[in-house]
Design a protein around this motif. Structure first.
Motif, PDB file in Angstrom:
ATOM      1  N   ALA A  63      33.912  80.530  26.288  1.00 49.51           N
ATOM      2  CA  ALA A  63      33.224  80.690  27.615  1.00 49.51           C
ATOM      3  C   ALA A  63      32.125  80.089  27.287  1.00 49.51           C
ATOM      4  O   ALA A  63      31.668  78.814  26.530  1.00 49.51           O
ATOM      5  N   ALA A  64      31.484  79.204  28.504  1.00 49.83           N
ATOM      6  CA  ALA A  64      30.743  78.313  29.202  1.00 49.83           C
ATOM      7  C   ALA A  64      29.017  78.511  28.527  1.00 49.83           C
ATOM      8  O   ALA A  64      28.657  77.844  27.902  1.00 49.83           O
ATOM      9  N   HIS A  65      29.092  79.937  28.611  1.00 51.93           N
ATOM     10  CA  HIS A  65      27.621  79.889  27.595  1.00 51.93           C
ATOM     11  C   HIS A  65      27.939  80.591  25.895  1.00 51.93           C
ATOM     12  O   HIS A  65      26.734  81.066  25.525  1.00 51.93           O
ATOM     13  N   GLY A  66      29.386  80.506  25.702  1.00 56.60           N
ATOM     14  CA  GLY A  66      29.778  81.021  24.340  1.00 56.60           C
ATOM     15  C   GLY A  66      29.922  80.194  24.162  1.00 56.60           C
ATOM     16  O   GLY A  66      28.948  79.624  23.189  1.00 56.60           O
ATOM     17  N   GLY A  67      31.101  79.464  23.256  1.00 60.23           N
ATOM     18  CA  GLY A  67      31.622  78.616  23.259  1.00 60.23           C
ATOM     19  C   GLY A  67      30.884  77.339  23.041  1.00 60.23           C
ATOM     20  O   GLY A  67      31.165  76.038  22.644  1.00 60.23           O
ATOM     21  N   PRO A 120      36.317  76.928  31.276  1.00 56.75           N
ATOM     22  CA  PRO A 120      36.689  76.441  32.783  1.00 56.75           C
ATOM     23  C   PRO A 120      36.097  77.621  33.463  1.00 56.75           C
ATOM     24  O   PRO A 120      35.610  78.095  33.414  1.00 56.75           O
ATOM     25  N   PRO A 121      35.736  77.274  34.521  1.00 59.62           N
ATOM     26  CA  PRO A 121      35.141  77.538  35.452  1.00 59.62           C
ATOM     27  C   PRO A 121      35.555  78.920  35.810  1.00 59.62           C
ATOM     28  O   PRO A 121      36.876  79.324  36.042  1.00 59.62           O
ATOM     29  N   ALA A 122      35.167  79.829  35.886  1.00 64.21           N
ATOM     30  CA  ALA A 122      35.327  81.130  36.332  1.00 64.21           C
ATOM     31  C   ALA A 122      36.688  81.274  35.144  1.00 64.21           C
ATOM     32  O   ALA A 122      37.602  82.732  35.419  1.00 64.21           O
ATOM     33  N   ASN A 123      36.692  81.001  34.287  1.00 63.83           N
ATOM     34  CA  ASN A 123      37.161  81.654  33.163  1.00 63.83           C
ATOM     35  C   ASN A 123      38.777  81.148  33.559  1.00 63.83           C
ATOM     36  O   ASN A 123      39.966  82.081  32.194  1.00 63.83           O
TER      37      ASN A 123
END
Length: 230
Positions: A63-67, A120-123
């Motif tokens: 995740a962008a703000h997770g991993g 990635p953008p938008a997961n």
């Protein structure tokens, strides 16, 4: 340094996908307001867990703000909160909460990885990004093969990405390839492969995946892997 630790080091230095490199680094610079005081990892996130794991959990991507922030798979986001709580509940993790890569978490006989190692953008990784990243998963599977006995794949994207990797790593994958469904169990010569809905907020908030559903898959997979207590 063992071979898996060396692979993790190499994964963390990958620059192969320009769109993903640009996105993960932009997120690391701009941050989310709640994490303004964090120094984001902002690199590919390697797998996490022991090199002699008997059970592997395969997700989608960090995740962008997770991993992408913490540098450890499924750490620091709500999906990870659900996954690691369940692992703790069934006796496969040392603690129920995960906040950072140095929070003391230990996994017991379990490793967590993903077919795409960059946020990635938008997961949503592209098929090309998925395929470009696959050799890392193939190498990881080959290194785990001596002990690996069961795998839980979270979600249809992970399932579609993982099956070719298992074939490349030397397992006989049935043709036509098995279709993803929650609770699916497929035998690959000495390895049991389980499908599980992804621990995304969309699935957990709507009740499509409940904590008990997740625990049941993990318990069954741990039993198939021959982990102590299961």
């Amino acid at each position: 340094m063992d071979a898996l630790a060396e692979l993790d080091r190499r994964v963390a230095g990958c620059q192969a996908c320009p769109r993903l490199v640009a996105w993960r680094e932009e997120v690391a610079r701009t941050k989310r307001a709640a994490f303004a005081d964090w120094t984001y990892w902002g690199r590919p996130v390697p797998g996490f867990g022991p090199s002699d794991a008997r059970l592997l959990i395969v997700g989608l991507a960090p995740a962008a703000h997770g991993g992408n922030r913490t540098g450890r798979m499924f750490t620091g986001d709500r999906s990870g909160d659900v996954l690691y709580q369940a692992l703790y509940d069934v006796g496969l993790a040392s603690q129920p909460t995960v906040v950072s890569a140095d929070d003391g978490l230990t996994l017991y006989g379990v490793r967590v990885t993903a077919p795409v190692h960059c946020a990635p953008p938008a997961n949503k990784p592209t098929p090309l990004e998925r395929d470009t990243c696959r050799p890392w998963l193939v190498q990881e599977l080959r290194l785990l093969r001596p002990t690996l006995r069961a795998v839980v794949v979270l979600g249809a994207f992970g399932w579609q990405a993982a099956l070719p990797a298992f074939a490349e790593a030397g397992w006989a994958v049935p043709r036509p390839r098995p279709v993803f469904a929650h609770g699916t169990r497929v035998s690959l010569d000495g390895l049991d492969l389980f499908g599980c809905f992804h621990v995304s907020q969309r699935n957990t908030f709507t009740g499509r995946l409940t904590p008990e559903m997740l625990r049941e898959v993990l318990r069954t997979a741990a039993g198939a892997a021959g982990l102590p207590g299961h």
